[in-house]
Write a protein that holds these residues in place. Sequence first.
Motif, short mmCIF file in Angstrom:
data_model
loop_
_atom_site.label_atom_id
_atom_site.label_comp_id
_atom_site.label_asym_id
_atom_site.label_seq_id
_atom_site.Cartn_x
_atom_site.Cartn_y
_atom_site.Cartn_z
N GLN A 63 0.81 -1.22 0.00
CA GLN A 63 0.00 0.00 0.00
C GLN A 63 0.85 1.27 0.00
N VAL A 64 2.15 1.13 -0.23
CA VAL A 64 3.03 2.30 -0.24
C VAL A 64 3.59 2.49 -1.65
N SER A 65 3.96 3.72 -1.95
CA SER A 65 4.51 4.04 -3.27
C SER A 65 5.96 3.56 -3.37
N GLY A 66 6.51 3.64 -4.58
CA GLY A 66 7.90 3.22 -4.78
C GLY A 66 8.87 4.05 -3.96
N GLY A 67 8.63 5.38 -3.93
CA GLY A 67 9.50 6.24 -3.14
C GLY A 67 9.37 5.99 -1.65
N GLU A 68 8.13 5.76 -1.18
CA GLU A 68 7.91 5.45 0.22
C GLU A 68 8.56 4.12 0.60
N LEU A 69 8.47 3.15 -0.31
CA LEU A 69 9.07 1.85 -0.04
C LEU A 69 10.59 1.97 0.12
N GLN A 70 11.21 2.83 -0.68
CA GLN A 70 12.65 3.02 -0.56
C GLN A 70 13.01 3.55 0.83
N LYS A 71 12.19 4.44 1.36
CA LYS A 71 12.42 4.96 2.70
C LYS A 71 12.19 3.88 3.76
N VAL A 72 11.21 3.01 3.53
CA VAL A 72 10.96 1.90 4.46
C VAL A 72 12.18 0.97 4.51
N LEU A 73 12.75 0.68 3.35
CA LEU A 73 13.94 -0.18 3.29
C LEU A 73 15.11 0.47 4.04
N LEU A 74 15.24 1.80 3.89
CA LEU A 74 16.31 2.51 4.59
C LEU A 74 16.07 2.48 6.10
N ALA A 75 14.82 2.64 6.52
CA ALA A 75 14.50 2.58 7.95
C ALA A 75 14.86 1.21 8.53
N ARG A 76 14.55 0.17 7.79
CA ARG A 76 14.89 -1.18 8.28
C ARG A 76 16.40 -1.34 8.43
N ALA A 77 17.15 -0.81 7.48
CA ALA A 77 18.61 -0.89 7.58
C ALA A 77 19.13 -0.08 8.77
#
Length: 319
Positions: A212-226
């Motif tokens: 349910q998140v956009s491509g740009g939002e997903l990139q930020k989610v991946l960064l948060a997990r890291a």
Amino acid sequence: MYWTLELATYLEDAPWPAMKDELIDYARRSGAPLEVEENLNDLEEDGPYESIEEIWPDYPTKDDFLFNEDEYWLDGLKIELHQVTVQPGERSILRDVSLSFFESLTYILGINGSGKTTLLKAVLGDMAYSGEILINGENANRLNAKERARLIAVVRQRVNLPFQIKVFDFVLMGRYPSLDWWASYSANDRKRVGEELSRLGIEHLTDRNLDQVSGGELQKVLLARAMVQDTPWLLLDEPGQQLDPKNRKELYALLKELSTRGKKIICSTHDKEAVDGGEARIIGLRDGEVIYDQASGATWDQVWEKVYYWSTGKSSIEV
């Protein structure tokens, strides 16, 4: 106990005074070698300990270990590649590459197929190679997956995601490498997730599924997990790829900020924003070989001419 200078430096910035358990937790979050935790477990008293000198009375000062060759403190954080070649078939993707990474922020640039992603994959243990890779002095081939994950967090270019999972729970999984095998996620783990979601401006995504998140939002989610892995090293593979100009600019500002707070960052990219400011080390690859390496002061025009011009035949002025 067998303290050495390299091991002890991992505790320099611990939140003194600290109890023994707090120091062990800090060592894990800092990506310290397992020997640090083993030494701390051998301490007879629970604490509190006022300073590293109380644990190791003969601990040297920084003046005793200045890394004069390159004017960097020898903090034990270094990734070294010695004559590394990656050749999965008849063609070499990396060719006899020797590099040392100890600067706070390094960007790797090059046309597609130049070897940027392959270099990162070799460091992460995702591709077989000849030669030698050392991570903080340890042979990378001797590190198991969890040991490596305590040292290096990664934001990959392509990932297979469990889309039926909430953003918060997905980011929380980044805390797994710091857990003991019998432990579950703590209140502090959940607090770290909230901190990184807020830092990246995506706390509103907490209860959404990944699909349910956009491509740009997903990139930020991946960064948060890291980021919640709390590792000394952060590797990113073209993280600006899915971001609009505003978010891309914010991303590189964040990486710069993190690098000033002790995080060691290696990032592959094509983005001009990475070069702007001239403060990062810039490495250029072509056909699996290093053809450009500037410690600081690089400009986009220089990088274009040295790294990209060869493949396009166009000067930066014409583009």
